[in-house]
Each structure stands twice: as C-alpha cells, then as structure tokens.
Design an enzyme around this catalytic site. Structure first.
Site, mmCIF file in Angstrom:
data_model
loop_
_atom_site.group_PDB
_atom_site.id
_atom_site.type_symbol
_atom_site.label_atom_id
_atom_site.label_comp_id
_atom_site.label_asym_id
_atom_site.label_seq_id
_atom_site.Cartn_x
_atom_site.Cartn_y
_atom_site.Cartn_z
ATOM 1 N N HIS A 1 -2.504 23.091 21.449
ATOM 2 C CA HIS A 1 -1.532 22.006 21.537
ATOM 3 C C HIS A 1 -2.123 20.649 21.921
ATOM 4 C CE1 HIS A 1 -0.574 22.663 26.121
ATOM 5 N NE2 HIS A 1 -1.831 22.917 25.846
ATOM 6 N N HIS A 2 -3.453 20.565 22.059
ATOM 7 C CA HIS A 2 -4.071 19.260 22.318
ATOM 8 C C HIS A 2 -4.627 18.629 21.046
ATOM 9 C CE1 HIS A 2 -3.483 19.863 26.514
ATOM 10 N NE2 HIS A 2 -4.321 20.876 26.599
ATOM 11 N N CYS A 3 -4.521 19.317 19.923
ATOM 12 C CA CYS A 3 -5.041 18.779 18.669
ATOM 13 C C CYS A 3 -3.898 18.196 17.840
ATOM 14 C CB CYS A 3 -5.748 19.862 17.864
ATOM 15 S SG CYS A 3 -6.572 19.232 16.384
ATOM 16 N N ASN B 1 0.023 17.336 24.089
ATOM 17 C CA ASN B 1 0.017 16.000 23.485
ATOM 18 C C ASN B 1 -0.286 15.999 21.996
ATOM 19 O OD1 ASN B 1 -2.658 16.830 24.244
ATOM 20 N ND2 ASN B 1 -3.366 14.722 24.037
ATOM 21 N N GLN C 1 0.197 19.293 29.437
ATOM 22 C CA GLN C 1 1.059 18.599 28.471
ATOM 23 C C GLN C 1 0.551 18.838 27.048
ATOM 24 O OE1 GLN C 1 0.570 14.389 28.644
ATOM 25 N NE2 GLN C 1 1.769 14.009 26.809
#
Length: 386
Positions: free
Chosen positions: A156-158, A200, A198
C-alpha cells in the site's frame, strides 16, 4: 480538472488487454491464493530488511499442518506481466525498476544496488510481481466466491509512479482497476486499511476517484506521514503510540460500521497488516495476537452481514510470530463460518488459471456467497455476479 475527466474517459473506452490473471479457476479450489514464488531468498540479503521475506510460505505451512488447506485446493498465483502492470503503472516507472539502485531504495536493502539487475529482477521483483498477480486474481475470485485471501500482497505504499517501503508494485490499485475494467456492475469499492502505516500509495492513486472509499487506521507518528495522500481518506483514524486492544477494536468497529453504512460497496478490499502487533519494530502499536484475530473476524463479519464480497491481503508485519498469527486468524475465520473450509475445495483439478470450472462450490456452509447483496442503508438488494 479537464485532464482528469479526459483520462477517466480514456480508461472507460480502452479495450482490456488479454491477461492470464482473469482466466477461470476450478470451483473445487478454495479462493486462497499463494505461490512458492512469493518468498524472497537471496544469499541472506533479505535479512537486512526487518520484513520476514518468507512469512507467506510459513502461513501456508501452518494452515496445512492444521488441516485447513491442502496443496491441491489453493489457487496458484501467476506473475503479473508488464501489460498487466501497465494498467496502472507508467512505462517510465517500470523502466526505472531496471536499475538496481532504484530497487535497493524501494526495498530498503542497500546491497542490492551492487548486483546485476537481472538477478534483482529474478530474486526480488519476480516474487513481488507474483504477489501482485495474486492480488489481481484474488480480486476476481472474491467477486465470484464472496471472499478471497491473497496470502501476500498489500503493497500500500506504492502508487502508479513511485514505490517505497518494500512496495514496488501497486497491487491494490491494480486489483481495483482490473475490476472496474473487466467485471460488470463493479462501480464502488471500499478499502479498509488496518496496517499500522498510512496507505499512501492507493491514496495517491485514487485521490480524485469518487468510486473508491478509503478508511485508514494507522499510527499517526510513523512512516509515511503523507499529507497529500491523506486527502483521499474518507475515514481517517490516527492512533497514538502504544494503542492497545480495547481502544483499537472499539475504534475499528465504530468506523468500520460507519464506513459501510455511509457507502455500500460492490467489494471490500481489506489490507490486514499485522504490524499492529505489540513488539513490532516498525508499527509502534500494542495489539495482542487475539486482538488481531478479533479484528479480522470483525471485518469479515461486517462484510458477510451485508453480503459484500471481501478481498483480504496480509500486508505488513515484521516479527517472526506474524505468520503463526495470520494462520490462526484464517483458521478462526473458517471456524466461525466466515470463509469456506477444506470440504468446499475437494477435487482432483489442479488449481491454476485457465482450467474450466467443473462443479459448483455452493453448499450448505454459511460462508457461501449467493450473489445477492443487501444494503440496509439504501433499502435495496442487488445481484453482483456476472
């Protein structure tokens, strides 16, 4: 703004490319997706990152030991091809991954910068592409079966043009874009991100997309602190250091119910990070193993009660005990009737894409999805399966 609308029009009018990731899976298979290629082992370099790069195989081994699954009834994940990745990623970004320095920066394993890129592709990026393919496959399976678990993914950070924190491919964005492009009546998606960090990446990707509703519960003091991406979060729950079970579960339940009452989605994407566990070196929270199991049950129960298909991804978790807890949570979901059991996946067919369906998976289990969704807040019900 005009550019954004033009881009959405082009997306709607583009003919989907041919992909192996949406071929039929035998109904004798459980919608649990995994491949031995998920695991990263490369001269011990993977140990330089706190992430347990073999945890996915450990989860599967625990489930097999406890007689929850067998090799022949889980779905074998396929690697996402470049054409698959280009549904979201830019050609410029994928080209940048051909530089070992870039991959070393994204994965936070500095020695990778000194290795030939063909080795980095084979030993590091191929596993991540296979997990990404698994997430896309599991998205379609969740629609077909009512639930699916990718024992991996959750990067979920990509975002479409930037990776980070071990996340090289935007598997969540890709799974959702595939559904929008290829599955009838999928027009609203809710992401419930309960990883300690988070999310992002998908936040940036769906910032202006009103079809996607994001609820994110995370430690406010840790990476990434992406204020721009926070604008995409419809329900933002920022936690303090050391948050424990009672407060955590109360907040998750309150906001989960609020989110699903506010918007009744066609599918729920659940990013089930276990880095919320007490003692995690990166999460900074203090949730017990039982708290994680109760949390996962809460999310699945809310989805089942509303008849919403659910896709679960295992995401972050940086302790050796993480794999055992993920396995225990899946076992609990099965024992609670929230997902199907081994009796729903018996048969001789090999569980790979492209094998024609041979028999229905429907039975008496309360976890079987009927294709009929109930949205109490809208006073309506809708068929969801094409």
């Amino acid at each position: 703004m005009a550019t954004m609308y033009l881009s959405q029009d082009k997306e709607r009018n583009r003919s989907p490319h041919h992909t192996q990731l949406y071929l039929e899976i035998p109904s004798s298979c459980l919608p649990i997706v995994y491949s031995s290629h998920y695991n990263i082992t490369f001269m011990g370099l993977e140990k330089l990152h706190p992430f347990d790069a073999g945890k996915w195989g450990k989860v599967i081994n625990f489930l097999k030991e406890d007689k929850i699954i067998t090799d022949d009834i889980i779905v074998d994940a396929l690697e996402a091809t470049e054409d698959d990745l280009l549904v979201v990623h830019t050609k410029r970004y994928l080209s940048r991954l051909k530089w070992s320095l870039i991959v070393a920066t994204i994965t936070e394993i500095p020695p990778l910068m000194f290795l030939p890129n063909f080795l980095v592709q084979r030993r590091v990026l191929r596993p991540l592409r296979t997990q990404t393919g698994g997430t896309i496959m599991a998205g379609k399976l969740a629609i077909d079966r009512g639930w699916a678990i990718n024992v991996g993914g959750g990067f979920h950070h990509c975002s479409r043009d930037k990776g980070g924190a071990f996340c090289a491919y935007a598997d969540i964005t890709l799974a959702i874009k595939f559904l929008f492009e290829r599955v009838d009546r999928i027009s609203r998606v809710t992401i419930i991100d309960l990883d300690a960090h988070q999310g992002n990446g998908h936040g940036r990707d769906f910032l202006d997309d009103k079809r996607v509703y994001i609820m994110d519960v995370y430690n406010r003091y840790i990476y990434p602190g992406d204020e721009y991406a926070k604008r995409a979060i419809k329900r933002k729950v920022e936690l303090d250091w050391g948050t424990q079970d009672d407060e955590y579960l109360q907040k998750v339940e309150l906001h989960l119910e609020g989110a699903l009452n506010e918007v009744c989605p066609d599918i729920l994407v659940y990013n089930a990070g276990t880095d919320v566990l007490d003692g995690d070196p990166l999460g900074g929270l203090a949730i017990s193993a039982q708290g994680v199991i109760r949390r996962d049950e809460m999310v699945f129960r809310s989805a089942q009660r509303r008849g919403i298909p659910i896709l679960m991804l295992t995401s972050g978790g940086y302790q050796k005990k993480t794999a055992r807890i993920i396995a225990d949570s899946i076992i609990n979901l099965q024992s609670q009737g929230l997902i199907g059991g081994i009796e729903d996946g018996e048969g001789p067919e090999e569980c790979v894409a492209g094998v024609p369906l041979t028999r229905s998976c429907d039975g008496s289990s309360p976890s079987v999805f009927t294709g009929h969704r109930t949205c109490p807040q809208h006073h309506l019900s809708r068929a969801n399966i094409i």
